[in-house]
Design a protein around this motif. Structure first.
Motif, mmCIF file in Angstrom:
data_model
loop_
_atom_site.group_PDB
_atom_site.id
_atom_site.type_symbol
_atom_site.label_atom_id
_atom_site.label_comp_id
_atom_site.label_asym_id
_atom_site.label_seq_id
_atom_site.Cartn_x
_atom_site.Cartn_y
_atom_site.Cartn_z
ATOM 1 N N ASN A 25 0.858 -1.188 0.000
ATOM 2 C CA ASN A 25 0.000 0.000 0.000
ATOM 3 C C ASN A 25 0.897 1.242 0.000
ATOM 4 N N ASP A 26 1.069 1.860 -1.153
ATOM 5 C CA ASP A 26 1.975 3.008 -1.287
ATOM 6 C C ASP A 26 1.473 4.225 -0.517
ATOM 7 N N ASP A 27 0.161 4.437 -0.476
ATOM 8 C CA ASP A 27 -0.388 5.594 0.250
ATOM 9 C C ASP A 27 -0.039 5.497 1.732
ATOM 10 N N ASN A 87 2.438 3.741 3.072
ATOM 11 C CA ASN A 87 3.895 3.825 3.243
ATOM 12 C C ASN A 87 4.406 5.257 3.093
ATOM 13 N N ALA A 88 3.670 6.082 2.397
ATOM 14 C CA ALA A 88 4.099 7.480 2.187
ATOM 15 C C ALA A 88 3.840 8.358 3.404
ATOM 16 N N LEU A 89 2.990 7.904 4.323
ATOM 17 C CA LEU A 89 2.690 8.696 5.519
ATOM 18 C C LEU A 89 3.907 8.742 6.425
ATOM 19 N N GLU A 90 4.114 9.876 7.093
ATOM 20 C CA GLU A 90 5.355 10.078 7.838
ATOM 21 C C GLU A 90 5.247 9.729 9.316
ATOM 22 N N LYS A 125 -0.526 7.310 10.300
ATOM 23 C CA LYS A 125 -0.747 5.931 9.854
ATOM 24 C C LYS A 125 -1.875 5.281 10.640
ATOM 25 N N TYR A 172 -5.126 6.652 9.334
ATOM 26 C CA TYR A 172 -5.355 6.103 7.993
ATOM 27 C C TYR A 172 -5.937 4.698 8.088
#
Length: 552
Positions: A334-336, A338-341, A346, A349
């Motif tokens: 899940n790229d979205d 993984n992009a969260l900092e 997370k 999400y």
């Protein structure tokens, strides 16, 4: 081979001569029993294993005269996690093939099944074998978790067997390893390679068992090691009288170890995963069970105790199982996400994607555990459940619940907790007399199965609550233990795992005693494994075996 320094106990144990079934003390004759069928999915298993399905059960009985046996070359593989007694299986194979014909040879494939595929091996001579008799560990040749599933692997194995003149392979492993052994046996039989494959039942978890395999080797020793440690902790708890010890024990797929250790040490609480699943309990329900015991003991002025927790508990809680399955589907690749900092981003999400039921379960988890569920994942994107520190999770949740009860005035005790995980401490211990005898007998029986030309069999030694001389040696077709299960999205033939039976004698005995153990301090202190002394001290099998066979 270079001599290694040994402790006095090692030196003494190297001189121990394992006891065997009386039938194995001289010439034997093979007796065939009834034809077998798989435990389930008979048509599917028969279709997949046409050459090794339906074979009869085998027992070895004393013969009147010895029959000359041709020399055989045998390869042996240690597969999966360590278990006390593996070296004695190898010693039994070595002595068995040499007794049949002194010209026979034994080769050890190094590092587990990959040694067969990569052609890494060593000839195991008498000098090497004698260094490892009655010792713990798998270091004689090493182990590994490579799965034998591909025809290319099978063909590479056949190449080295042909080169070394190997007639048979013995795979010493658990249910997955012996499933691989069954597949390998079928392939070699189909291809008419002349290579036999025999399995030996290994796992400290105790979940490889059935009517013909009464226990897997290593379970006895590991449980005695853990029970000694639990007893030591209980003596300390009863002395200090101020700590609750939460002890997580190995056994991801079944609670056999936790149950056996409870039977040996009589803790205040022992959670059995199979019961949790059967009763559809939530994590909060489990916490409430523990809290009730702590509150009841506090009312008697007892603010200490022990709580045993099986390693795989989380996966048996239906709501947690559903949550983990959802997380595996949602977060794999899940790229979205993984992009969260930040961790909070997370967490929010994930909450937005979960079903209402799973969202509630996730929200109630301590942040540390929620983080493990979302961040610590394996290469396939799945939750690494074995890394979840369930004992710490329960301590945190129990402490919060007790704080609320104290604020409401319904709990007046004190709660201080210490966490433990017992795993590797038991896997490579010097085997108990029971395991030393049992594993040697399994290895010797494997040698006889090879001499008899059998393949696709698991070495079987039964009647284990009787003295070793009365044990029954033979073989059981591995296909008899198999069923079809969904693995990685496809139906695969696998050996059926044996879970704790809630209507079985061991659990029923435990259930009849646990209320007393909860409210009173009924601790038993098993002490260390004893190798020398009276049989009732040194030769006893597990309480599980004794209860299952009415031998208490």
């Amino acid at each position: 081979m270079k001599s290694i320094e040994k402790s006095p106990l090692q030196i003494s144990r190297s001189l121990y001569h394992p006891k065997m079934p009386k039938a194995l003390g001289g010439p034997v004759v093979l007796k065939e029993g009834k034809a077998t069928e798989s435990v389930a999915d008979q048509a599917a298993i028969k279709e997949l294993f046409p050459n090794t399905y339906g074979m009869p059960l085998i027992t070895f009985e004393p013969a009147t005269e010895k029959v000359a046996a041709p020399a055989v070359n045998v390869g042996v593989i240690l597969s999966g996690g360590q278990a006390p007694g593996g070296h004695n299986v190898i010693s039994g194979i070595f002595d068995g093939i040499k007794a049949l014909n002194p010209e026979s040879k034994l080769y050890g494939f190094l590092g587990g099944p990959s040694g067969l595929v990569d052609h890494k091996y060593v000839e195991l001579t008498a000098d090497i074998i004698d260094e490892y008799r009655n010792t713990g560990g798998f270091d004689i040749i090493g182990s590994g978790r490579t799965k034998l599933e591909e025809t290319e692997q099978f063909d590479k194995g056949a190449e080295i067997c042909k080169e070394l003149g190997i007639n048979a392979i013995v795979i010493i492993g658990g249910d997955d390893s012996n499933t691989n052994a069954c597949v390998l046996a079928e392939y070699y039989a189909q291809k008419k390679t002349g290579i036999q494959v025999i399995g030996c039942p290994k796992t400290i978890d105790g979940d490889l068992k059935n009517e013909m395999i009464e226990t897997s080797f290593g379970f006895d020793t590991a449980c005695k090691v853990y029970s000694e440690l639990i007893g030591n902790i209980q003596r300390d708890a009863n002395s200090a009288k101020k700590y609750y010890h939460f002890i997580r024990l190995m056994g991801r797929s079944a609670s056999h170890i936790a149950l056996e250790c409870a039977l040996q040490s009589q803790p205040n609480v022992c959670i059995v995963s199979e019961e949790v699943e059967a009763k559809n309990l939530t994590l909060s329900d489990v916490v409430e069970q523990i809290v009730k015991v702590i509150v009841d003991r506090a009312s008697q002025g007892l603010n200490f105790g022990t709580i045993l927790i099986p390693e795989g508990l989380i996966e048996f809680i239906p709501a947690m199982k559903k949550l983990i399955a959802e997380l595996n589907d949602l977060l794999a690749h899940n790229d979205d996400f993984n992009a969260l900092e930040t961790e909070d981003e997370k967490r929010q999400y994930v909450k937005g994607l979960l079903s209402p039921e799973s969202r509630e379960v996730y929200r109630d988890l301590p942040k540390g555990i929620a983080r493990q569920l979302t961040l610590d994942r394996d290469p396939h994107g799945n939750v690494q459940v074995s890394l979840i520190e369930t004992e710490k999770l329960l301590i945190e949740m129990v402490a919060k619940r007790l704080a609320k009860l104290k604020a409401a005035g319904s709990y007046k005790g004190k709660f201080s907790a210490i966490n433990h995980f017992f795993g590797y401490e038991g896997r490579c211990a010097i085997p108990s007399n029971f395991d030393a005898n049992y594993t040697y007998s399994l290895g010797y029986t494997a040698a006889l199965l090879i001499s008899a030309g059998k393949t696709g069999y698991m070495s079987s030694v039964r009647n284990l609550t009787a003295p070793a001389e009365e044990w029954i040696a033979g073989g059981v077709p591995i296909t008899m233990m198999m069923n079809m299960e969904r693995r990685h999205g496809a139906m695969k033939p696998v050996i059926q795992k044996a879970l704790v039976l809630l209507d079985g004698a061991p659990f029923k005995y435990f259930a009849s005693k646990r209320e007393t153990w909860a409210t009173t301090t009924s601790f038993v202190y098993p002490g260390p494994i004893q190798y020398y002394g009276p049989a009732e001290v040194c030769e006893q099998p597990t309480r599980t075996l004794q209860l299952e066979h009415n031998a208490e």
